[in-house]
Design a protein around this motif. Structure first.
Motif, short mmCIF file in Angstrom:
data_model
loop_
_atom_site.label_atom_id
_atom_site.label_comp_id
_atom_site.label_asym_id
_atom_site.label_seq_id
_atom_site.Cartn_x
_atom_site.Cartn_y
_atom_site.Cartn_z
N LEU A 266 38.27 126.54 7.45
CA LEU A 266 38.43 125.12 7.74
C LEU A 266 39.65 124.83 8.60
N SER A 267 40.32 125.87 9.05
CA SER A 267 41.57 125.67 9.79
C SER A 267 41.31 124.91 11.09
N ASP A 268 42.30 124.11 11.47
CA ASP A 268 42.20 123.32 12.70
C ASP A 268 43.57 122.75 12.99
N ARG A 269 43.66 122.06 14.10
CA ARG A 269 44.91 121.40 14.49
C ARG A 269 44.97 120.04 13.78
N THR A 270 45.77 119.94 12.74
CA THR A 270 45.98 118.67 12.03
C THR A 270 47.49 118.40 12.05
N CYS A 271 48.13 118.45 10.88
CA CYS A 271 49.59 118.36 10.80
C CYS A 271 50.00 118.90 9.43
N ALA A 272 51.27 119.21 9.28
CA ALA A 272 51.74 119.86 8.05
C ALA A 272 51.50 118.98 6.83
N LEU A 273 51.74 117.68 6.93
CA LEU A 273 51.56 116.81 5.77
C LEU A 273 50.08 116.66 5.41
N HIS A 274 49.20 116.74 6.37
CA HIS A 274 47.77 116.75 6.07
C HIS A 274 47.42 117.98 5.24
N ASP A 275 47.98 119.13 5.60
CA ASP A 275 47.75 120.36 4.86
C ASP A 275 48.32 120.26 3.44
N LEU A 276 49.51 119.70 3.32
CA LEU A 276 50.13 119.56 2.02
C LEU A 276 49.35 118.56 1.16
N ALA A 277 48.89 117.48 1.75
CA ALA A 277 48.06 116.52 1.02
C ALA A 277 46.76 117.17 0.57
#
Length: 387
Positions: A266-277
């Protein structure tokens, strides 16, 4: 469904609720794996197939060969082609080069990291080191100890450090990708319209739904809270499926540490806080228990441990904590639409498509208006106030 045309053996798979089901995808067979491994010279000669994965969106197994233990994963071509897997594998190779403990894909004789055979696409890895402690855990199962949660948070921060400098564009539109393109916009509705238009199956499903009104009711109020923080979000390639079952551990004890990071599907270009959320959404809220015990769903002790582990390497500012709280109710929305696309357009499963839209896309956001949902957000806001 054309996927079933060649192989009839099925395995027990994790369903979309708290039950197990017969897998959508036929199980890998020894003969099939032997045929595929002929294209992977490092993999050795197969000897015996020792395990089938219960994960639902693909088929995977472990094969013992004369060169070692091999992990083989097979996707339907409509879900992943060679180019789509290469997007994942290049990111994983970058993380590996920057010291993150990940499992890189083996190359074929042609130097590619994936292989297509008829309507299937395959990827092959060495079996990664570590104990698969959460192998049988369903989605949204919490960590079994605060030490595990802390170690997972710290490893997620390590991933974000290792991802720095990886500037590949976002992935091309495809099935089962956890993007962040709709609610990252100041005006999400045109982005949502474009997302739907790029996915005919989603457009078909929503043709008879009042989806604009439903989004306005359930999702846009949360977006209004997030909007003041959007400019503070820095794009970053991320994992987007940070669950305990995608990590391998040093041992089976409550004190085990993360040893290897798995599954960048599911990896993609999002942002660090999106990943942490996403990590909070995956590991802290027991969504599947809502029908049975709606008042005991969140694990604030594990949440604190996860955040403490992350902050031990990448301290979070007050603004970042408030952004995290604002982002959390929306973080699952785009992947829920990706699941809708998959269930309506690929596996043709009406019940699961309805789950993806009503329960996940709309329902998970609406839950944050419940007493438990508000308690979780207040806890994050309280941590922000202490910074």
């Amino acid at each position: 469904m054309e996927a079933a045309s060649h192989h009839l053996t099925r395995v027990i798979s994790h369903g979309m609720n708290a039950e197990t089901v017969i897998s959508d995808w036929p199980a890998l067979t020894s003969a099939e794996v032997a045929r595929i491994l002929q294209h992977y010279p490092q993999a050795g000669k197969p000897q015996r197939l020792v395990w089938h994965s219960p994960r639902p969106f693909s088929a995977a197994c472990v094969m013992h060969t004369d060169a070692g233990e091999i992990f083989i994963k097979r996707h339907h071509l409509k879900v992943r082609d060679v180019d789509a897997l290469a997007e994942e594998h290049r990111f994983v190779a970058h993380l590996h080069a920057n010291g993150l403990p990940v499992s890189t894909a083996l190359p074929t004789v042609d130097g590619a990291t994936a292989f297509t055979d008829e309507h299937w696409t395959y990827e092959v890895h060495w079996l990664a080191p570590g104990v698969d402690l959460y192998r049988d855990a369903m989605s949204w199962t919490p960590f079994s100890s605060k030490v595990h949660a802390y170690s997972a948070g710290r490893m997620l921060a390590q991933l974000h450090q290792a991802a720095a400098g990886y500037d590949a564009p976002a992935r091309k539109a495809g099935a089962l990708i956890s993007s962040f393109t709709i609610f990252s916009a100041a005006d999400p509705m045109p982005q949502l319209q474009a997302y739907i238009e790029r996915r005919p199956a989603v457009a078909d499903y929503l043709a008879h739904r009042s989806w604009r009104d439903e989004v306005a009711q359930h999702l846009l109020p949360f977006h209004a809270r997030l909007k003041p923080y959007l400019n503070a979000l820095t794009p970053l390639w991320t994992h987007n499926d940070w669950h305990a079952s995608n990590l391998l551990w040093t041992n089976r004890s409550p004190h085990a540490q993360v040893q290897t990071v798995l599954d960048f599907g599911l990896s993609d270009r999002t942002c660090a806080l999106h990943d942490l959320a996403t990590a909070i959404e995956r590991n802290i809220v027991e969504w599947l228990a809502i029908p049975h015990r709606p008042d005991q769903l969140i694990h604030l002790d594990l949440l604190d441990a996860l955040l403490d582990g992350y902050a031990s390497l990448l301290p979070l500012s007050q603004t970042q904590m408030l952004t995290l709280a604002a982002l959390l109710p929306l973080v699952h929305a785009e992947f829920a639409l990706a699941e809708l696309d998959y269930f309506h357009g690929i596996t043709h499963a009406p019940h699961n498509a309805a789950l993806a839209y009503d329960t996940y896309f709309l329902g998970h956001a609406a839950w944050f208006n419940s007493a438990e949902g508000k308690r979780l957000l207040r806890h994050l806001q309280g941590r922000a106030a202490q910074l």
